[in-house]
Scaffold this motif. Sequence first.
Motif, short mmCIF file in Angstrom:
data_model
loop_
_atom_site.label_atom_id
_atom_site.label_comp_id
_atom_site.label_asym_id
_atom_site.label_seq_id
_atom_site.Cartn_x
_atom_site.Cartn_y
_atom_site.Cartn_z
N TYR A 18 0.82 -1.22 0.00
CA TYR A 18 0.00 0.00 0.00
C TYR A 18 0.85 1.27 0.00
O TYR A 18 0.34 2.37 0.20
CB TYR A 18 -0.93 -0.01 1.22
N GLY A 19 2.15 1.10 -0.20
CA GLY A 19 3.02 2.25 -0.28
C GLY A 19 3.13 3.02 1.02
O GLY A 19 3.37 4.23 1.02
N MET A 20 2.99 2.32 2.14
CA MET A 20 3.12 2.97 3.44
C MET A 20 4.25 2.31 4.23
O MET A 20 4.61 1.16 3.96
CB MET A 20 1.81 2.87 4.24
N PRO A 21 4.82 3.00 5.20
CA PRO A 21 5.86 2.39 6.02
C PRO A 21 5.29 1.25 6.86
O PRO A 21 4.14 1.30 7.30
CB PRO A 21 6.32 3.54 6.93
N GLY A 22 6.11 0.24 7.10
CA GLY A 22 5.73 -0.87 7.96
C GLY A 22 6.80 -1.10 9.00
O GLY A 22 7.98 -1.25 8.67
N PHE A 23 6.42 -1.08 10.27
CA PHE A 23 7.38 -1.26 11.36
C PHE A 23 7.06 -2.52 12.14
O PHE A 23 5.89 -2.81 12.44
CB PHE A 23 7.33 -0.07 12.33
N TYR A 24 8.10 -3.26 12.49
CA TYR A 24 7.97 -4.40 13.40
C TYR A 24 8.56 -4.00 14.74
O TYR A 24 9.65 -3.42 14.79
CB TYR A 24 8.71 -5.61 12.84
N VAL A 25 7.85 -4.29 15.84
CA VAL A 25 8.33 -3.89 17.16
C VAL A 25 8.03 -4.98 18.18
O VAL A 25 7.06 -5.74 18.03
CB VAL A 25 7.68 -2.55 17.60
N ASP A 26 8.87 -5.07 19.18
CA ASP A 26 8.65 -5.97 20.31
C ASP A 26 7.43 -5.45 21.07
O ASP A 26 7.52 -4.45 21.79
CB ASP A 26 9.90 -5.98 21.20
N GLY A 27 6.31 -6.13 20.92
CA GLY A 27 5.07 -5.66 21.53
C GLY A 27 4.98 -5.87 23.02
O GLY A 27 4.00 -5.44 23.65
N ASN A 28 5.98 -6.51 23.62
CA ASN A 28 6.02 -6.69 25.07
C ASN A 28 7.02 -5.74 25.72
O ASN A 28 7.36 -5.90 26.89
CB ASN A 28 6.36 -8.13 25.43
N ASP A 29 7.48 -4.76 24.98
CA ASP A 29 8.36 -3.70 25.49
C ASP A 29 7.61 -2.38 25.32
O ASP A 29 7.53 -1.83 24.23
CB ASP A 29 9.67 -3.69 24.71
N VAL A 30 7.04 -1.88 26.41
CA VAL A 30 6.18 -0.70 26.32
C VAL A 30 6.94 0.52 25.82
O VAL A 30 6.37 1.37 25.12
CB VAL A 30 5.50 -0.43 27.68
N THR A 31 8.23 0.64 26.15
CA THR A 31 8.99 1.80 25.70
C THR A 31 9.25 1.73 24.20
O THR A 31 9.19 2.76 23.50
CB THR A 31 10.31 1.90 26.46
N ALA A 32 9.51 0.53 23.68
CA ALA A 32 9.73 0.37 22.25
C ALA A 32 8.44 0.63 21.48
O ALA A 32 8.44 1.26 20.42
CB ALA A 32 10.27 -1.02 21.95
N VAL A 33 7.32 0.13 22.01
CA VAL A 33 6.03 0.37 21.37
C VAL A 33 5.74 1.86 21.31
O VAL A 33 5.31 2.39 20.27
CB VAL A 33 4.90 -0.35 22.13
N ARG A 34 5.98 2.56 22.41
CA ARG A 34 5.67 3.99 22.44
C ARG A 34 6.50 4.77 21.43
O ARG A 34 5.96 5.65 20.74
CB ARG A 34 5.89 4.55 23.85
N GLU A 35 7.78 4.47 21.33
CA GLU A 35 8.62 5.22 20.40
C GLU A 35 8.26 4.92 18.96
O GLU A 35 8.30 5.81 18.10
CB GLU A 35 10.10 4.92 20.67
N THR A 36 7.90 3.68 18.66
CA THR A 36 7.48 3.34 17.31
C THR A 36 6.16 4.04 16.98
O THR A 36 5.98 4.59 15.88
CB THR A 36 7.32 1.82 17.16
#
Length: 345
Positions: free
Chosen positions: A224-242
């Motif tokens: 769809y021509g949009m960015p796609g990010f993979y993140v550790d969903g059990n790390d609240v700080t990583a989720v927030r920054e993403t």
Amino acid sequence: MAARWLRLQGDVGLVTAVLPPADHGIVGELPADWEPLLRGMWRIRHFEDEVRSLFLKGQLRGSTHLAQGQEAIPIGVCDVLRIGDTTTCTYRGHGEVLAMGAPLDRAFGELLGRAGGLCGGKGGSMHFADLSVGAIGSNAIVGGHLPMAVGAGLAAQHLGTGAVSVAFLGDGATNIGAFHESCNLAAVWRLPVVFVVENNHYGEYSPMAATTPIERLATRAASYGMPGFYVDGNDVTAVRETARKAVERARAGEGPTLIEADTYRQQGHSRSDPAAYRPPGELEAWLAHDPIVRLEQAALERELAGAEELASLRAAVLDDVRAARDRALSWPEPDLQARFEDLYA
């Protein structure tokens, strides 16, 4: 049928345990506001635990879909939203609505069918919503809320409010036609929408590998021509920054983003599901990566809090949750006349 299929596949060795990636872990310093994040996750965890208890006691009618283990995703994402932004979510959406600021007592009231509930006690678990805080709410149809999220994004764009629409969805919803239609339209019109896939690796009773031909759902964003990010969903700080990057991009008029947050649901699909289809050792491996435990351990290791302080925080949140539960239990059921209200806008 699905459970039987899995047993047959397991007998021939085609079902293997889905384990958390070895490189998952909290990296770097914790933010100064780590404690509110922990408090928010405990708020959801205790709420879900109390809901489970109410269901087992027969005080809560209808099915419930709990999300213990996935708390870091709604807390991390909603923490970067502001007043006026909106969210939609799946029928496993208690945490998302609470993370947007819905009051605990009215949330309990909705599940208990009380007049003081979020929707007057008439929506229940799978139609959880609180428009006053921007939580457009849950939807019992898999993927049914995605066009709603796109509509909210279109409204924000048309009215020039600067608001962002976030859609929380499960891994199974990425195989639904509404997912393609919603992502495609949001991308074509550059709408301020963020799609957050809570990949807990199971679509009801089926492991993702049995229904999806790819391992990383974030790669679907390229279609769809949009960015796609993979993140550790059990790390609240990583989720927030993403989430912060995706929300800022949407607010700047640069269009939608797809985030895949890798997580795991610790309970069965619903309260009637014992989750016997999970391979041995899988649950235990993910429990060791519990998002709440990991944040607490990080705080202890960095000497930002002591064990007694953390225990006191947990107890205080539990007291708040149980007090809200008791208030809701004291409320009356809706008047019979209420069944004719809220039928039309």
